[in-house]
Write an enzyme that holds these catalytic residues in place. Structure first.
Site, PDB file in Angstrom:
ATOM      1  N   GLU A   1     -12.433   3.496  16.862  1.00 18.91           N
ATOM      2  CA  GLU A   1     -11.718   4.953  16.534  1.00 18.91           C
ATOM      3  C   GLU A   1     -12.046   5.933  17.277  1.00 18.91           C
ATOM      4  O   GLU A   1     -13.010   6.147  18.036  1.00 18.91           O
ATOM      5  CB  GLU A   1     -12.494   5.298  15.177  1.00 18.91           C
ATOM      6  CG  GLU A   1     -12.500   6.569  14.674  1.00 18.91           C
ATOM      7  CD  GLU A   1     -10.993   6.953  14.320  1.00 18.91           C
ATOM      8  OE1 GLU A   1     -10.260   6.462  13.700  1.00 18.91           O
ATOM      9  OE2 GLU A   1     -10.526   8.233  14.824  1.00 18.91           O
TER      10      GLU A   1
ATOM     11  N   TYR B   1      17.790  13.402  -4.332  1.00 18.33           N
ATOM     12  CA  TYR B   1      16.054  13.338  -4.787  1.00 18.33           C
ATOM     13  C   TYR B   1      15.266  12.808  -3.836  1.00 18.33           C
ATOM     14  O   TYR B   1      15.690  11.941  -3.146  1.00 18.33           O
ATOM     15  CB  TYR B   1      16.112  13.083  -6.266  1.00 18.33           C
ATOM     16  CG  TYR B   1      16.783  13.882  -7.283  1.00 18.33           C
ATOM     17  CD1 TYR B   1      18.218  13.592  -7.143  1.00 18.33           C
ATOM     18  CD2 TYR B   1      16.043  14.523  -8.019  1.00 18.33           C
ATOM     19  CE1 TYR B   1      18.927  14.220  -8.103  1.00 18.33           C
ATOM     20  CE2 TYR B   1      16.885  15.437  -8.973  1.00 18.33           C
ATOM     21  CZ  TYR B   1      18.423  14.872  -9.227  1.00 18.33           C
ATOM     22  OH  TYR B   1      19.143  15.411 -10.021  1.00 18.33           O
TER      23      TYR B   1
ATOM     24  N   CYS C   1      -0.644  -1.860  -1.205  1.00 20.13           N
ATOM     25  CA  CYS C   1      -2.196  -1.586  -1.158  1.00 20.13           C
ATOM     26  C   CYS C   1      -2.993  -3.075  -1.306  1.00 20.13           C
ATOM     27  O   CYS C   1      -4.131  -3.010  -1.086  1.00 20.13           O
ATOM     28  CB  CYS C   1      -2.585  -0.648  -2.465  1.00 20.13           C
ATOM     29  SG  CYS C   1      -1.576   0.771  -2.744  1.00 20.13           S
TER      30      CYS C   1
ATOM     31  N   ASP D   1       5.901   8.557  -0.698  1.00 23.57           N
ATOM     32  CA  ASP D   1       5.376   8.806   0.672  1.00 23.57           C
ATOM     33  C   ASP D   1       6.021   9.640   1.740  1.00 23.57           C
ATOM     34  O   ASP D   1       5.825  10.311   2.536  1.00 23.57           O
ATOM     35  CB  ASP D   1       5.060   7.756   1.256  1.00 23.57           C
ATOM     36  CG  ASP D   1       3.674   7.019   1.137  1.00 23.57           C
ATOM     37  OD1 ASP D   1       3.251   7.306   0.049  1.00 23.57           O
ATOM     38  OD2 ASP D   1       3.323   6.193   1.887  1.00 23.57           O
TER      39      ASP D   1
ATOM     40  N   THR E   1      16.026  17.636  -3.399  1.00 21.94           N
ATOM     41  CA  THR E   1      16.167  18.208  -1.998  1.00 21.94           C
ATOM     42  C   THR E   1      17.074  19.251  -1.991  1.00 21.94           C
ATOM     43  O   THR E   1      17.752  19.573  -3.061  1.00 21.94           O
ATOM     44  CB  THR E   1      16.766  17.259  -0.792  1.00 21.94           C
ATOM     45  OG1 THR E   1      18.142  16.849  -1.225  1.00 21.94           O
ATOM     46  CG2 THR E   1      16.057  15.749  -1.203  1.00 21.94           C
TER      47      THR E   1
HETATM   48  C1  LIG Z   1      -2.516  -1.619   3.694  1.00 18.86           C
HETATM   49  C2  LIG Z   1      -2.464  -0.361   2.853  1.00 18.86           C
HETATM   50  C3  LIG Z   1      -3.249  -0.222   1.767  1.00 18.86           C
HETATM   51  C4  LIG Z   1      -3.100   0.924   0.897  1.00 18.86           C
HETATM   52  N1  LIG Z   1      -4.106   0.887   0.138  1.00 18.86           N
HETATM   53  C5  LIG Z   1      -3.891   2.065  -0.638  1.00 18.86           C
HETATM   54  C6  LIG Z   1      -4.706   2.538  -1.731  1.00 18.86           C
HETATM   55  O1  LIG Z   1      -5.827   1.934  -1.846  1.00 18.86           O
HETATM   56  N2  LIG Z   1      -4.526   3.638  -2.405  1.00 18.86           N
HETATM   57  C7  LIG Z   1      -3.472   4.398  -2.575  1.00 18.86           C
HETATM   58  O2  LIG Z   1      -3.423   5.151  -3.091  1.00 18.86           O
HETATM   59  N3  LIG Z   1      -2.662   4.296  -1.594  1.00 18.86           N
HETATM   60  C8  LIG Z   1      -2.787   3.086  -0.760  1.00 18.86           C
HETATM   61  N4  LIG Z   1      -1.899   2.618   0.241  1.00 18.86           N
HETATM   62  C9  LIG Z   1      -0.593   3.530   0.279  1.00 18.86           C
HETATM   63  C10 LIG Z   1       0.639   3.310  -0.678  1.00 18.86           C
HETATM   64  O3  LIG Z   1       0.833   1.959  -0.520  1.00 18.86           O
HETATM   65  C11 LIG Z   1       1.709   4.061  -0.559  1.00 18.86           C
HETATM   66  O4  LIG Z   1       1.241   5.643  -0.834  1.00 18.86           O
HETATM   67  C12 LIG Z   1       2.721   3.911  -1.537  1.00 18.86           C
HETATM   68  O5  LIG Z   1       3.284   2.206  -1.425  1.00 18.86           O
HETATM   69  C13 LIG Z   1       4.061   4.747  -1.244  1.00 18.86           C
HETATM   70  O6  LIG Z   1       5.072   4.067  -1.983  1.00 18.86           O
HETATM   71  P1  LIG Z   1       6.704   4.613  -1.744  1.00 18.86           P
HETATM   72  O7  LIG Z   1       7.338   4.164  -2.813  1.00 18.86           O
HETATM   73  O8  LIG Z   1       6.504   6.141  -1.670  1.00 18.86           O
HETATM   74  O9  LIG Z   1       6.982   3.991  -0.531  1.00 18.86           O
HETATM   75  P2  LIG Z   1       6.607   2.572   0.226  1.00 18.86           P
HETATM   76  O10 LIG Z   1       5.805   1.841  -0.267  1.00 18.86           O
HETATM   77  O11 LIG Z   1       6.234   3.064   1.691  1.00 18.86           O
HETATM   78  O12 LIG Z   1       8.094   2.062   0.419  1.00 18.86           O
HETATM   79  C14 LIG Z   1       9.169   2.333   0.787  1.00 18.86           C
HETATM   80  C15 LIG Z   1      10.213   1.078   0.714  1.00 18.86           C
HETATM   81  O13 LIG Z   1      11.469   1.654   1.366  1.00 18.86           O
HETATM   82  C16 LIG Z   1      11.951   0.764   2.259  1.00 18.86           C
HETATM   83  N5  LIG Z   1      12.856   1.607   3.202  1.00 18.86           N
HETATM   84  C17 LIG Z   1      12.497   2.382   3.915  1.00 18.86           C
HETATM   85  N6  LIG Z   1      13.485   2.987   4.639  1.00 18.86           N
HETATM   86  C18 LIG Z   1      14.574   2.097   4.407  1.00 18.86           C
HETATM   87  C19 LIG Z   1      16.160   2.347   4.791  1.00 18.86           C
HETATM   88  N7  LIG Z   1      16.432   2.963   5.586  1.00 18.86           N
HETATM   89  N8  LIG Z   1      16.817   1.215   3.912  1.00 18.86           N
HETATM   90  C20 LIG Z   1      16.464   0.508   3.002  1.00 18.86           C
HETATM   91  N9  LIG Z   1      14.888   0.389   2.764  1.00 18.86           N
HETATM   92  C21 LIG Z   1      14.218   1.312   3.158  1.00 18.86           C
HETATM   93  C22 LIG Z   1      10.646   0.279   3.079  1.00 18.86           C
HETATM   94  O14 LIG Z   1      10.698  -0.920   3.707  1.00 18.86           O
HETATM   95  C23 LIG Z   1       9.716  -0.060   2.014  1.00 18.86           C
HETATM   96  O15 LIG Z   1       9.933  -1.123   1.122  1.00 18.86           O
HETATM   97  C24 LIG Z   1      -2.137   1.663   1.123  1.00 18.86           C
HETATM   98  C25 LIG Z   1      -1.072   1.277   2.118  1.00 18.86           C
HETATM   99  C26 LIG Z   1      -1.199   0.338   3.009  1.00 18.86           C
HETATM  100  C27 LIG Z   1      -0.261  -0.020   3.914  1.00 18.86           C
END
Ligand SMILES: Cc1cc2nc3c(=O)[nH]c(=O)nc-3n(C[C@H](O)[C@H](O)[C@H](O)COP(=O)(O)OP(=O)(O)OC[C@H]3O[C@@H](n4cnc5c(N)ncnc54)[C@H](O)[C@@H]3O)c2cc1C
Lengths: 416, 163
Positions: free
Chosen positions: A171, A277, A42, A281, A271
């Protein structure tokens, strides 16, 4: 006990921390294809704008992994899961066995099939490496076209604008932030950004991205042409594509894990395959407003789901109470805006509105049978959380309905 | 762990607590200085149907603001139980995610500095300034488990119950 977590971000780190709280002896391994310690994506727009560094985007303290005794395998991609023998295969040939596995792989930028979109000089903004790449390319660029007027696109636009670039956002739909806000809110946010000097084109798509002509290339010029459906051609040196995300579900292909748009999980974050599990996202949970299963790709939900997964993985059985899938808070320039739950009023719902666009002020509440279903606040976002709680807990508002739109409305209005 | 409790019936709406709070969080530590520095109080007193109701952070057991914080600045201290976005390794950026998350509406935006402002129980002070300044007994600093007088309507309970 060996806990393996794929994904080193919001959900993954929260799960690791939670597991360690209850199990001091078990092994915890976090696998990530990114080489970095956990950072907040973020904050990437702020990194891009030069307001935060690689250090100040870290959301965990430097000793996080050490303190929680978490083994890290960074820079390694998990490529396959053998759910029968409980093993994860890595891209470098290693295997990691698990007793409990958490898939917290998040999502990736979705790139639409547009001619020329895979050329160099075209970026997404999802990972730190993307941001580093954009920042580097921005040094040599004067003009940028941002494809997609959603949340990430506009944040990128604003960051690049503050670096001194000339920015145009394109957009396809007729309003910006179509997924997060309604038409009225979008119009206020758009005016605010345009007043700053960012050009915004809506209702027009990208037909093609053309690289530099042969002639330009001879002179080492990198200019691109972005051709719009309307026929307009935008010149730029840099293109940022922000057209949404897709859950990273590729790993599940051979596991028999149930996948829709994301990994389907029950309220214990499990799952359909034993000992696997999912959280964050990548996971599909039931939305409290719609009652439907879907993705909720926002930070707070990834954190809560990560914690719930951790608890259930250590046997601290706890039910995930449904969350609001859509909650967004933005402030591109001066006008803060928050949207929670529904933002467009369905036919069977009632809305309460105050709309003062000249003051950058807008409030809308969506109700059904005196239960709040959604809200948008623009200009004044104070106490938005009280409304979020009313939505989440489905509290009837009959008694204080007439006060709901007032600025003085808050928790106090409810307790007395 | 001691908590700040509100006995609504005793509050007269004198606003002394808000002044004391601003003073405590100013660099001059006095009320005039706080006004000059334009320090925002972290406790508010709201008028509800002609009745004054003080409102501040409850330092929740499972704080939704901490879950929502995308910089990691908002943390609950393991020892003191204080929830704060200050004095941590990470810093607040004013994204207002915590404001979106707090069911009490107890976190305020400081638009000027672009950071969220909330009660920090005067971070280490033996008795928080608001409680010390309250002459009516509406604010109390007592052990969380021994005090059950806070009267809540069903609605309010439903709103903030841990999920
Ligand atoms: C620019 C930007 C701004 C954002 N701003 C906001 C905000 O203001 N408010 C908000 O609520 N949300 C925001 N978000 C969304 C938020 O960042 C995500 O909801 C959050 O990061 C989700 O976390 P996560 O742990 O589920 O997955 P992620 O943060 O997507 O992390 C998953 C990780 O797993 C790794 N990975 C994936 N597949 C594999 C694999 N096969 N092997 C090894 N590693 C792997 C990825 O590389 C990544 O590092 C924003 C996102 C972006 C990109």
């Amino acid at each position: 006990m060996q806990y393996v977590i794929i994904g080193n971000s919001a959900a993954g780190t929260q799960a690791a921390e939670t597991i360690r709280k209850y199990d001091s002896a078990g092994n915890i391994v976090i696998i990530s294809d990114e080489p970095h310690a956990a950072y907040s994506r973020c904050l990437l727009p702020d990194y891009l704008a030069g307001e935060r560094s690689e250090k100040t985007i870290l959301f965990k303290s430097a000793n996080f992994y050490g303190r929680n005794n978490v083994a890290t395998m960074f820079g390694k991609k998990a490529v396959d899961i053998d759910s029968e023998n409980q093993k994860v295969y890595l891209g470098d040939g290693h295997t990691v066995s698990y007793d409990k596995l958490l898939i917290a792989t998040g999502s990736s930028a979705f790139v639409p099939p547009i001619k020329g979109i895979d050329e160099s000089g075209i970026f997404n903004l999802r990972n730190l490496d993307d941001a580093v790449g954009i920042k580097e390319a921005a040094k040599k660029a004067r003009r940028v076209v941002v494809v997609g007027g959603g949340f990430v696109g506009l944040e990128a636009a604003y960051s690049l604008y503050s670096l001194g670039l000339e920015v145009t956002v394109v957009e396809r739909l007729s309003q910006i932030v179509p997924g997060q806000f309604d038409v009225k809110a979008a119009a206020i946010l758009r005016n605010d950004m345009q007043a700053e000097g960012i050009r915004i084109i809506t209702g027009d798509g990208i037909k093609e991205i053309a690289g530099p002509s042969l002639w330009n290339r001879l002179f080492n010029k990198t200019g691109k042409g972005v051709l719009l459906d309307s026929g307009e051609r935008l010149k730029c040196e840099l293109v940022v594509v922000a057209t949404g995300t897709r859950a990273n579900v590729g790993l599940t292909d051979k596991t028999g894990i149930k996948v829709n748009r994301g990994i389907e999980i029950n309220e214990y974050m499990e799952t359909n395959v034993p000992n696997i599990y999912a959280a964050g996202d990548v996971a599909e949970t039931v939305d409290v407003v719609s009652g439907e299963l879907g993705l909720s790709p926002i930070w707070p939900n990834a954190i809560v789901q990560g914690r719930m997964a951790g608890l259930n993985m250590v046997g601290q059985t706890r039910k995930y109470s449904k969350m609001i899938g859509m909650q967004n808070s933005v402030e591109f320039r001066n006008v803060p805006a928050i949207a929670i739950g529904l933002t467009r009023t369905p036919d069977d719902c009632e809305e309460m509105v105050i709309h003062r666009p000249h003051l950058n002020y807008y409030r809308k509440l969506i109700l059904k049978d005196d239960i709040l279903k959604g809200m948008i606040f623009v200009g004044d976002i104070r106490r938005a959380g009280v409304y979020a709680a009313l939505i989440k807990k489905k509290v009837p508002v009959t008694k204080f309905k007439q006060q709901l739109l007032k600025e003085s409305f808050g928790y106090s209005s409810i307790i007395s | 762990m001691k908590q700040i409790f509100v006995d609504i019936d005793k509050c007269t709406g004198c606003l002394t607590c808000t002044l004391a709070c601003a003073a405590e969080h100013s660099s001059s530590k006095d009320i005039v200085g706080a006004m000059l520095e334009k320090v925002q109080p972290r406790i508010s007193v709201e008028a509800v149907n002609g009745k004054a109701v003080p409102l501040m952070c409850r330092h929740c057991e499972e704080p939704t603001c901490v879950d929502a914080c995308m910089t990691g600045a908002m943390q609950k201290d393991k020892e003191t139980g204080i929830v704060s976005n200050e004095n941590n390794d990470q810093s607040c950026i004013g994204c207002w995610m915590c404001i979106m998350a707090c069911p009490y509406g107890a976190i305020q935006p400081n638009e000027e500095e672009g950071i969220a402002i909330k009660c920090d129980k005067c971070n280490g002070r033996e008795v928080p300034a608001c409680v010390e300044s309250c002459h009516t007994g509406a604010l109390l600093y007592v052990d969380g488990k021994t005090f059950t007088q806070e009267k809540l309507t069903k609605t309010a309970k439903a709103l903030t119950e841990a999920s």
